[in-house]
Design a protein around this motif. Structure first.
Motif, PDB file in Angstrom:
ATOM      1  N   VAL A 188       0.846  -1.183   0.000  1.00 18.29           N
ATOM      2  CA  VAL A 188       0.000   0.000   0.000  1.00 18.29           C
ATOM      3  C   VAL A 188       0.885   1.237   0.000  1.00 18.29           C
ATOM      4  N   VAL A 211      -2.297  -1.331  -3.563  1.00 17.25           N
ATOM      5  CA  VAL A 211      -3.279  -0.275  -3.321  1.00 17.25           C
ATOM      6  C   VAL A 211      -2.524   1.048  -3.401  1.00 17.25           C
ATOM      7  N   GLU A 213      -2.577   5.208  -3.749  1.00 17.47           N
ATOM      8  CA  GLU A 213      -3.329   6.449  -3.656  1.00 17.47           C
ATOM      9  C   GLU A 213      -2.492   7.602  -4.199  1.00 17.47           C
ATOM     10  N   TYR A 316     -14.095   3.941   1.629  1.00 16.35           N
ATOM     11  CA  TYR A 316     -12.703   3.630   1.312  1.00 16.35           C
ATOM     12  C   TYR A 316     -12.379   2.188   1.708  1.00 16.35           C
ATOM     13  N   GLU A 317     -12.663   1.834   2.943  1.00 22.78           N
ATOM     14  CA  GLU A 317     -12.305   0.507   3.450  1.00 22.78           C
ATOM     15  C   GLU A 317     -13.111  -0.591   2.752  1.00 22.78           C
ATOM     16  N   VAL A 320     -11.401  -1.132  -0.680  1.00 22.82           N
ATOM     17  CA  VAL A 320     -10.099  -1.778  -0.542  1.00 22.82           C
ATOM     18  C   VAL A 320     -10.279  -3.241  -0.116  1.00 22.82           C
TER      19      VAL A 320
END
Length: 330
Positions: A188, A211, A213, A316-317, A320
């Protein structure tokens, strides 16, 4: 008499022209100095970003930093929320990277699925991702969070951010550190961390998913497309880029854009807010279009740079978690 007056006029004219040329030259020199100092200051901000309220030695932590990183600025040594181990990751850059290992089972989780490796952004450190620890522990993952070179408590052989050029070797080292120990590896990253992961992508053969961002396409695009560059002439922007390259001493050809073509089998989940004013979400749009492998993406309308989770934690969670469950081996 007239000839004498003519000579005097000619001499005075020459003196006037000389003085004018001298003054003009001084003005030009002063203007160039002002421009150079401005570019030098701008390059400092690019090469040495810093988040307000935190310091490399973990000693500084004010209320603004706690807002960004959580209680005690994400320092789990002080919060004592988790059982953890201090670790040292050997880097192929020639030093050891300090980090934390937070094991799922030692923190009361009966299910063990693998490991999540956090890679923080530029000007930050391993504390940045501490607010995500409960989410990944709950899913049964061990967690490794470490400091990139010149960040946090890590050594700094060549000062300055390199936007993934040097950092990706730290990322690769963290991957090699865990590769033989875990079947399921999720990595991440945010901002420079996400970009470093993408540069490393051709080597991350065993990773089950990334992941990412707010990654960038490449460094040059980051500078040219930043809001601060909108009103600057092209020659000034090109000069700034050259100064950063020279001072930062990094390979600008290493970039997420140039790495994507070598891989088509590592699943990616790219998250980028349309409100991001540091790295515009068009960088991620381009990366999604360039990647020939499995890629999910989410471009919400909310959240500043690296702050999508803070704005809508539940959504968001959920996204993911769905990505991870789709790609890990049970």
């Amino acid at each position: 008499m007239d000839k004498k007056n003519d000579r005097e006029l000619e001499q005075n004219l020459r003196k006037s022209i000389y003085r004018f040329g001298l003054y003009l030259g001084l003005i030009v020199v002063m203007a160039l100095i002002v421009v150079f100092l401005g570019l030098w200051k701008a390059s400092n901000q690019i090469l040495f970003p810093a988040l307000a309220g935190i310091s490399k030695d973990f000693k500084e932590c004010n209320s603004d930093a706690e807002t960004n990183f959580g209680k005690f600025c994400g320092n789990i040594r002080l919060s004592k929320q988790y059982k953890y181990q201090e670790i040292k990751i050997p880097s192929i850059n020639g030093y050891e990277l300090p980090g934390w290992l937070i094991p799922a089972r030692e923190n009361g989780k009966s299910v063990h699925k693998g490991v999540v490796i956090f890679v923080h952004g530029g000007g930050s450190d391993r504390r940045e991702f501490s607010r995500f620890i409960p989410f990944y522990l709950h899913q049964g993952f061990d967690i490794i969070s470490f400091d990139l070179s010149c960040h946090g408590e890590a050594p700094c052989l060549f000062p300055g951010l390199s936007f993934g050029s040097r950092e990706f070797r730290d990322v690769l080292s963290a991957y090699l550190y865990t590769e033989k120990k875990y079947q399921n590896i999720i990595m991440v990253g945010s901002s420079v961390g996400a970009s470093s992961l993408l540069i490393s992508l051709p080597f991350l053969k065993a990773v089950k998913g990334l992941v990412l961002e707010n990654p960038m396409l490449d460094f040059k695009s980051l500078i040219l497309e930043s809001p601060e560059s909108a009103n600057l002439p092209n020659w000034m922007l090109q000069s700034l880029i050259e100064i950063v390259y020279i001072r930062g001493n990094f390979d600008f050809l290493l970039s997420p854009k140039n790495s994507l073509s070598f891989v088509n089998d590592v699943p990616l989940f790219i998250i980028h807010s349309k409100e991001d004013s540091v790295v515009t979400f068009h960088h991620s749009e381009s990366l999604v279009n360039l990647y020939k492998g499995p890629v999910d993406f989410w471009f919400p309308n909310f959240g500043s740079h690296g702050k999508v989770w803070d704005t809508n934690q539940i959504e968001y969670e959920s996204k993911v978690q769905n990505f991870i469950q789709k790609n890990i081996t049970h």
